[in-house]
Design an enzyme around this catalytic site. Structure first.
Site, PDB file in Angstrom:
ATOM      1  N   LYS A   1       0.816  -1.227   0.000  1.00  0.00           N
ATOM      2  CA  LYS A   1       0.000   0.000   0.000  1.00  0.00           C
ATOM      3  C   LYS A   1       0.848   1.275   0.000  1.00  0.00           C
ATOM      4  O   LYS A   1       0.523   2.245  -0.683  1.00  0.00           O
ATOM      5  CB  LYS A   1      -0.955   0.004   1.195  1.00  0.00           C
ATOM      6  CG  LYS A   1      -2.091  -1.021   1.064  1.00  0.00           C
ATOM      7  CD  LYS A   1      -3.071  -0.905   2.219  1.00  0.00           C
ATOM      8  CE  LYS A   1      -4.237  -1.858   2.052  1.00  0.00           C
ATOM      9  NZ  LYS A   1      -5.290  -1.653   3.058  1.00  0.00           N
TER      10      LYS A   1
ATOM     11  N   ASP B   1     -10.454   2.828   2.119  1.00  0.00           N
ATOM     12  CA  ASP B   1     -10.726   2.220   3.429  1.00  0.00           C
ATOM     13  C   ASP B   1     -11.502   3.166   4.351  1.00  0.00           C
ATOM     14  O   ASP B   1     -12.480   2.764   4.987  1.00  0.00           O
ATOM     15  CB  ASP B   1      -9.414   1.803   4.111  1.00  0.00           C
ATOM     16  CG  ASP B   1      -8.849   0.506   3.553  1.00  0.00           C
ATOM     17  OD1 ASP B   1      -9.634  -0.319   3.045  1.00  0.00           O
ATOM     18  OD2 ASP B   1      -7.620   0.308   3.625  1.00  0.00           O
TER      19      ASP B   1
END
Ligand SMILES: NC(=O)c1ccc[n+]([C@@H]2O[C@H](COP(=O)([O-])OP(=O)(O)OC[C@H]3O[C@@H](n4cnc5c(N)ncnc54)[C@H](OP(=O)(O)O)[C@@H]3O)[C@@H](O)[C@H]2O)c1
Length: 295
Positions: free
Chosen positions: A81, A117
């Site tokens: 990420k 997210d």
């Protein structure tokens, strides 16, 4: 490829089928293929979704491959990420603040890095508890990737106080900074007071997760009271010991399935421009989780 459900409206795989995928390591247990193939099936889009095991250090080559092969959407999971944030051509504000990308979207030959997210958490909160964080006080337990996304999103969405509780204090400080002026660190010894004053309490540690660390309560359920909302980001098991204890006390408590679902729903919409069929995605992911043993 076989259908993911009896309602699979996708045309058969052909030369014009578009491919999206998740990259990570390990990636074999990712629920993204389940979620996204259910979404393509329910909408009838001629898209399919798979998972690529990409070793640490290999993301640059994987992104070259994505561009060369015309892969139309990429989910990014651990350990890539942060590296993805450095490799994207453009970043959304949330992805830039977090320094983490979980969704890459090709736009006119450039790759835009998103982080869905935090938005997925807010969507899930609205879905499960019918509330937004605007004007509310929040305690986040934990300071890892999930906690950081929640803190950043709650700060951007107008929470008025965000207390981060974590056993490692410098990580707590780094996470709290993501909320700007409303973020603060609370040491674990003082957590009970902060929790008592919060509207929303979020567990972003793996304590209570199947196969997670010893212990099953991230904080004492007795520190919470009726009228508060608690979210446990863990989704396996769906019912953690903390959730069960809180509900037994009459406290509104929800698990992490909705965050998982809505971060994927956001990715689906970013890639396709189509509203995500959330109910079909939820049915598929619940079935997949039900088939997994709890350790
Ligand atoms: N629902 C969703 O969509 C979603 C998405 C992502 C993650 N999650 C869940 O969220 C949880 C955290 O994931 P993550 O990716 O943020 O993990 P992470 O980056 O590894 O961070 C874990 C955090 O939990 C703390 N922690 C770990 N073990 C602990 C223990 N025994 N006691 C107290 N604190 C402990 C760590 O503290 P230190 O900083 O002191 O090490 C750290 O702050 C996992 O259960 C994961 O399944 C859910």
């Amino acid at each position: 490829m076989t259908s993911t459900s009896p309602e699979d409206l996708r045309p058969p795989i052909s030369g014009s089928t578009r491919l999206a995928a998740v990259v990570g390591s390990p990636v074999r247990h990712s629920l993204s293929p389940t979620l996204l193939n259910a979404a393509f099936g329910a909408t009838g889009l001629d898209w399919t979704f798979t998972a690529f095991e990409v070793a640490e250090g290999d993301l640059p080559r994987a992104l070259d491959g994505m561009r060369a092969l015309g892969i139309v959407g990429l989910s990014v999971t651990m350990p890539h990420k942060a590296v993805a944030a450095g490799l994207a051509d453009d970043l959304t504000e949330a992805a830039a603040r977090l320094g983490a990308v979980n969704c890459l979207v090709p736009v006119d030959g450039r790759l835009t890095g998103h982080n869905t997210d935090g938005g997925g958490f807010l969507d899930g909160l609205a879905h499960d508890a019918g509330i937004s964080v605007e004007g509310r006080t929040v305690v986040v337990i934990g300071a890892g990737g999930a906690a950081r996304a929640v803190v950043e999103a709650c700060g951007a969405a107008g929470a008025v106080d965000i207390a981060v509780v974590n056993r490692t204090s410098d990580r707590a400080g780094s996470a709290a900074e993501l909320a700007g002026a409303v973020g603060r660190v609370v040491v674990p010894d003082r957590a009970a007071t902060a929790i008592a004053e919060a509207d929303l309490v979020v567990n972003a540690t793996p304590v209570g997760m199947s196969g997670g660390p010893d212990g099953d309560m991230p904080v004492d359920p007795q520190d919470l009271r009726v009228g508060q909302v608690a979210i446990d980001l863990i989704y396996h098991p769906l019912e953690t010991p903390w959730l069960v204890a809180l509900r037994r006390q009459g406290i509104e408590a929800h698990g992490g399935l909705s965050m998982l679902l809505f971060q994927a729903a956001r990715a689906f919409s970013l890639w396709t421009g189509v509203e995500a069929p959330v109910a079909a995605m939820e049915t598929a992911v619940r079935a997949a989780l039900a088939a997994r043993p709890v350790a």
